[in-house]
Design a protein around this motif. Structure first.
Motif, mmCIF file in Angstrom:
data_model
loop_
_atom_site.group_PDB
_atom_site.id
_atom_site.type_symbol
_atom_site.label_atom_id
_atom_site.label_comp_id
_atom_site.label_asym_id
_atom_site.label_seq_id
_atom_site.Cartn_x
_atom_site.Cartn_y
_atom_site.Cartn_z
ATOM 1 N N ALA A 103 0.758 -1.251 -0.040
ATOM 2 C CA ALA A 103 -0.160 0.013 -0.187
ATOM 3 C C ALA A 103 1.193 1.573 0.236
ATOM 4 O O ALA A 103 0.684 2.657 -0.385
ATOM 5 N N ASP A 104 1.995 1.071 1.166
ATOM 6 C CA ASP A 104 3.060 2.185 0.442
ATOM 7 C C ASP A 104 3.259 2.895 0.124
ATOM 8 O O ASP A 104 3.277 3.659 -0.871
ATOM 9 N N VAL A 112 2.491 1.789 -3.613
ATOM 10 C CA VAL A 112 1.451 1.839 -4.241
ATOM 11 C C VAL A 112 1.447 3.803 -4.137
ATOM 12 O O VAL A 112 1.183 4.295 -5.034
ATOM 13 N N VAL A 113 1.062 4.147 -3.215
ATOM 14 C CA VAL A 113 0.625 5.843 -2.921
ATOM 15 C C VAL A 113 1.910 6.005 -3.133
ATOM 16 O O VAL A 113 1.650 7.750 -3.985
ATOM 17 N N THR A 114 2.689 5.766 -2.386
ATOM 18 C CA THR A 114 4.258 7.151 -2.862
ATOM 19 C C THR A 114 5.349 6.358 -3.850
ATOM 20 O O THR A 114 6.043 7.295 -4.525
ATOM 21 N N LYS A 115 5.184 5.419 -4.534
ATOM 22 C CA LYS A 115 6.203 4.727 -5.224
ATOM 23 C C LYS A 115 7.167 4.514 -4.943
ATOM 24 O O LYS A 115 8.582 4.296 -6.143
ATOM 25 N N GLY A 124 7.654 4.495 2.110
ATOM 26 C CA GLY A 124 6.950 5.157 2.630
ATOM 27 C C GLY A 124 6.832 6.491 2.130
ATOM 28 O O GLY A 124 6.286 7.015 3.089
ATOM 29 N N ALA A 165 7.667 9.775 -0.244
ATOM 30 C CA ALA A 165 7.128 10.550 -1.174
ATOM 31 C C ALA A 165 8.207 10.868 -1.816
ATOM 32 O O ALA A 165 9.012 11.820 -1.092
#
Length: 63
Positions: A49-50, A52-55, A59, A61
């Motif tokens: 999940a981290d 997917v959100v931050t690439k 965790g 960005a």
């Protein structure tokens, strides 16, 4: 360094262990996550999940 989650391998391994091995889905997911170097399924899903959100793994960005 954290391992990179491989969702296809995770899902396939968990399904085989659940179906052929007779494990509960929860236990099969824990084992599939451990096979990729994670503590358990909860850690696997959190890292995924981290990512997917931050690439990024870890965790944070870019930017």
């Amino acid at each position: 360094m954290r391992p990179i989650p491989d969702i296809e391998a995770f899902e396939e391994r968990a399904a085989v262990m659940e179906h052929d091995g007779g494990l509960s889905r929860s236990r099969a997911e824990d084992r599939a996550a451990q096979a990729q170097g994670f503590r358990d399924a909860a850690e696997y899903w959190q890292v995924l999940a981290d990512y997917v959100v931050t690439k990024r793994l870890g965790g944070q960005a870019d930017g």
